[in-house]
Scaffold this motif. Structure first.
Motif, PDB file in Angstrom:
ATOM      1  N   ALA A 150      23.693  36.463 -43.601  1.00  0.00           N
ATOM      2  CA  ALA A 150      23.654  36.671 -42.182  1.00  0.00           C
ATOM      3  C   ALA A 150      24.114  38.091 -41.735  1.00  0.00           C
ATOM      4  O   ALA A 150      23.490  38.540 -40.763  1.00  0.00           O
ATOM      5  CB  ALA A 150      24.679  35.600 -41.659  1.00  0.00           C
ATOM      6  N   HIS A 169      20.872  39.959 -41.911  1.00  0.00           N
ATOM      7  CA  HIS A 169      19.953  39.597 -40.790  1.00  0.00           C
ATOM      8  C   HIS A 169      20.385  40.224 -39.523  1.00  0.00           C
ATOM      9  O   HIS A 169      19.374  40.503 -38.799  1.00  0.00           O
ATOM     10  CB  HIS A 169      19.940  37.948 -40.713  1.00  0.00           C
ATOM     11  CG  HIS A 169      18.964  37.448 -39.643  1.00  0.00           C
ATOM     12  ND1 HIS A 169      17.731  37.638 -39.650  1.00  0.00           N
ATOM     13  CD2 HIS A 169      19.210  36.866 -38.293  1.00  0.00           C
ATOM     14  CE1 HIS A 169      17.049  37.207 -38.472  1.00  0.00           C
ATOM     15  NE2 HIS A 169      18.114  36.752 -37.867  1.00  0.00           N
ATOM     16  N   HIS A 170      21.738  40.314 -39.286  1.00  0.00           N
ATOM     17  CA  HIS A 170      22.038  40.698 -37.944  1.00  0.00           C
ATOM     18  C   HIS A 170      22.223  42.290 -38.172  1.00  0.00           C
ATOM     19  O   HIS A 170      22.973  42.923 -37.004  1.00  0.00           O
ATOM     20  CB  HIS A 170      23.403  40.299 -37.456  1.00  0.00           C
ATOM     21  CG  HIS A 170      23.088  38.832 -37.099  1.00  0.00           C
ATOM     22  ND1 HIS A 170      23.062  37.621 -38.160  1.00  0.00           N
ATOM     23  CD2 HIS A 170      23.030  38.187 -35.876  1.00  0.00           C
ATOM     24  CE1 HIS A 170      22.883  36.483 -37.327  1.00  0.00           C
ATOM     25  NE2 HIS A 170      22.907  36.949 -35.912  1.00  0.00           N
ATOM     26  N   ALA A 206      27.981  37.835 -34.016  1.00  0.00           N
ATOM     27  CA  ALA A 206      26.784  36.912 -34.322  1.00  0.00           C
ATOM     28  C   ALA A 206      26.505  36.535 -35.674  1.00  0.00           C
ATOM     29  O   ALA A 206      26.031  35.308 -35.649  1.00  0.00           O
ATOM     30  CB  ALA A 206      25.732  37.807 -33.713  1.00  0.00           C
ATOM     31  N   ALA A 207      26.756  37.431 -36.539  1.00  0.00           N
ATOM     32  CA  ALA A 207      26.723  36.976 -37.976  1.00  0.00           C
ATOM     33  C   ALA A 207      27.341  35.841 -38.412  1.00  0.00           C
ATOM     34  O   ALA A 207      27.134  34.802 -39.040  1.00  0.00           O
ATOM     35  CB  ALA A 207      26.543  38.144 -38.952  1.00  0.00           C
ATOM     36  N   SER A 264      26.549  32.517 -36.727  1.00  0.00           N
ATOM     37  CA  SER A 264      25.584  31.891 -37.051  1.00  0.00           C
ATOM     38  C   SER A 264      25.800  31.089 -38.426  1.00  0.00           C
ATOM     39  O   SER A 264      24.673  30.130 -38.401  1.00  0.00           O
ATOM     40  CB  SER A 264      24.401  32.894 -37.471  1.00  0.00           C
ATOM     41  OG  SER A 264      24.821  33.752 -38.809  1.00  0.00           O
ATOM     42  N   ASP A 312      28.755  29.200 -38.603  1.00  0.00           N
ATOM     43  CA  ASP A 312      29.747  28.519 -38.102  1.00  0.00           C
ATOM     44  C   ASP A 312      31.237  28.943 -38.896  1.00  0.00           C
ATOM     45  O   ASP A 312      31.926  28.171 -39.272  1.00  0.00           O
ATOM     46  CB  ASP A 312      29.458  27.079 -38.502  1.00  0.00           C
ATOM     47  CG  ASP A 312      28.286  26.511 -37.738  1.00  0.00           C
ATOM     48  OD1 ASP A 312      27.976  26.929 -36.532  1.00  0.00           O
ATOM     49  OD2 ASP A 312      27.632  25.622 -38.063  1.00  0.00           O
TER      50      ASP A 312
END
Length: 205
Positions: A56, A59-60, A100-101, A104, A106
């Motif tokens: 994550a 990805h961010h 945000a990571a 994503s 939870d």
């Protein structure tokens, strides 16, 4: 072929899950870890898998550096762990991507007293925020956290990057910096792991 540090980490996480599956729950979280045994003796080891969060972050576009025993494992330490500790630069402009990571996957955030925090950028501007997620819990720190006389911000520049065939990039603390952090903390597990790291070969290029 997956970069060797990531192979080590995947194998260690698998062994941790296997070990934890065969024992009763302890009721302890990563913040309750014994200063000698470490988080392998807590419920943080149950289902331990740091890769969902690491993926994550990648990805961010977050450049967070793995510290603690996960970084030690990537260097070749044989001790298992049940938590994932991270260091990032603490810059406000980088906090939205970090939030945000974590959101994503939870993740659940708490402050130094165990109070719940919203998963939003300003929560990460604290010197340290603790987290739990489906795969791993741990601490997400900035250089503002007291590290005695260590210039931790420089450790971000010294970090090594491991890359797998799928393009996942994981940044982790250099062996020398990890040893310095271990000595600064000074707990029995830190001194033991620092000695183990010192006996290993120097960092690869």
């Amino acid at each position: 072929m997956i970069d060797e540090p990531l192979q080590r980490l995947r194998a260690a996480a698998r062994r941790t899950r296997e070990l934890a599956t065969n024992r009763a729950g302890t009721g302890l979280g990563h913040e309750d870890a014994d200063d000698d045994v470490g988080t392998i003796g807590t419920d943080g080891a149950l289902g331990f898998d740091p890769f969902p969060l690491l993926e994550a972050l990648h990805h961010h576009g977050v450049r967070a550096v793995v510290i603690g025993q996960v970084a030690g494992i990537m260097h070749g330490s044989t001790e298992l762990t049940g938590d994932l500790d991270l260091l990032w630069d603490g810059a406000p402009e980088h906090a939205p991507a970090l939030a945000a990571a974590f959101a994503s996957i939870d993740a659940r955030l708490t402050d130094e007293k165990g109070g719940l925090l919203p998963t939003r950028p300003d929560s990460f501007l604290r010197p340290k925020v603790s987290f739990t997620s489906p795969g791993a819990g741990g601490d997400c720190c900035t250089p503002a956290l007291p590290w005695r006389d260590l210039r931790v911000r420089e450790f971000l520049d010294h970090a090594i990057s491991a890359v797998d065939p799928g393009g996942l990039v994981v940044h982790y603390a250099s062996r020398e910096d990890l040893i310095r952090m271990r000595h600064a903390l000074g707990r029995p597990k830190d001194l033991r792991r620092a000695a183990e790291l010192a006996a290993l070969a120097p960092d690869h290029p």
